[in-house]
Design an enzyme around this catalytic site. Structure first.
Site, mmCIF file in Angstrom:
data_model
loop_
_atom_site.group_PDB
_atom_site.id
_atom_site.type_symbol
_atom_site.label_atom_id
_atom_site.label_comp_id
_atom_site.label_asym_id
_atom_site.label_seq_id
_atom_site.Cartn_x
_atom_site.Cartn_y
_atom_site.Cartn_z
ATOM 1 N N ASP A 13 11.893 66.593 -121.982
ATOM 2 C CA ASP A 13 12.417 67.878 -122.411
ATOM 3 C C ASP A 13 11.530 68.316 -123.583
ATOM 4 O OD1 ASP A 13 14.341 70.006 -122.953
ATOM 5 O OD2 ASP A 13 14.939 68.779 -124.678
ATOM 6 N N ASP A 15 12.463 71.153 -126.352
ATOM 7 C CA ASP A 15 13.186 71.507 -127.579
ATOM 8 C C ASP A 15 14.161 70.417 -128.023
ATOM 9 O OD1 ASP A 15 12.009 74.166 -127.720
ATOM 10 O OD2 ASP A 15 13.226 74.606 -125.963
HETATM 11 MG MG LIG Z 1 16.445 70.014 -125.615
#
Ligand SMILES: [Mg+2]
Length: 242
Positions: A13, A15
């Site tokens: 992922d 962020d």
């Molecule tokens: Mg995230």
């Protein structure tokens, strides 16, 4: 799966996984509210409330899609809420102000560069699957200076729905060789970053293991606190006898 199996691909992922989100969002919002006070003459509490409401409105209207995170839409909606005319160029400047300060505050989490290099050294395919528009996510990768260590990037703008729908993961699977899908590791900060069980059930991947900040209810997902822990797991998988 056996804990000692080397991954064929690791899906990150972006962020709040490769970097810490909150300091960046705070830096962006602070700059935005300063701009509203200085350039629009709207005092901070009023603009802050409008921005918060704007975000709720945009997300509610758009549902789980990439543009539901658009700061341009939040700024535009906030100006409408405080009774200003729709001024596209002001919304654009505000969006720029937000992201410029956000990106200045971004710092790669300790251990991320080492882990990416270790994966490259071991010929493991690396990918990022992330919710948001490609323009912003590509800029973040440029600022974090990790794009050269990532083989594939999928942003939810490329699919109708976001990660929780699995569409971005399915798009990634369609872009890689089938051997990359044999044993896929997922690294994220939320449960939906590592949908290992359901992707195995659906035959999208053969096997896998997830690492999610905090706890998770899935069999194949473990909690992580530091990126170093994931590199340690990789080391153990590379030399299972030690
Ligand atoms: Mg995230």
């Amino acid at each position: 799966m056996t804990a000692t199996q080397m991954p064929t691909m690791v899906v990150f992922d972006l962020d709040d996984t490769l970097y810490e989100y909150e300091p960046c969002n705070t830096a962006g919002k602070d700059a935005l509210f300063r701009f509203a006070t200085e350039e629009l003459g709207v005092m901070s509490p009023a603009f802050e409330q409008a921005y918060t409401q704007a975000r709720v409105n945009v997300k509610k209207r758009l549902g789980p899609t990439a543009s539901s995170h658009s700061r341009l839409l939040y700024c535009h909606e906030a100006m409408e809420l405080i009774g200003l005319r729709s001024e596209p160029h002001v919304a654009l400047v505000m969006e720029q102000e937000y992201w410029r300060n956000y990106m200045l505050a971004m710092e790669l989490r300790p251990g991320v560069a080492d882990l990416l290099q270790a994966l490259r050294y071991n010929d493991v395919v690396t990918a990022i699957v992330t919710d948001l528009t490609a323009q912003i996510q590509f800029r973040k990768l440029y600022h974090l200076d990790v794009a050269k260590l990532i083989d594939h990037v999928v942003c939810s703008e490329e699919t109708a729905l976001e990660k929780a729908s699995l569409q971005p993961f399915e798009l990634l699977a369609a872009r890689v060789t089938s051997s990359a899908l044999d044993c896929v590791w997922f690294v994220g900060d939320q449960d939906f970053d590592a949908p290992v069980d359901v992707l195995v059930e659906r035959g999208v991947i053969k096997d896998g293991l997830g690492f999610v900040h905090g706890s998770s209810g899935q069999d194949r997902v473990r909690p992580w606190r530091t990126v170093r822990e994931i590199e340690d797991q990789l080391d153990r998988s590379a030399s299972p006898s030690s």
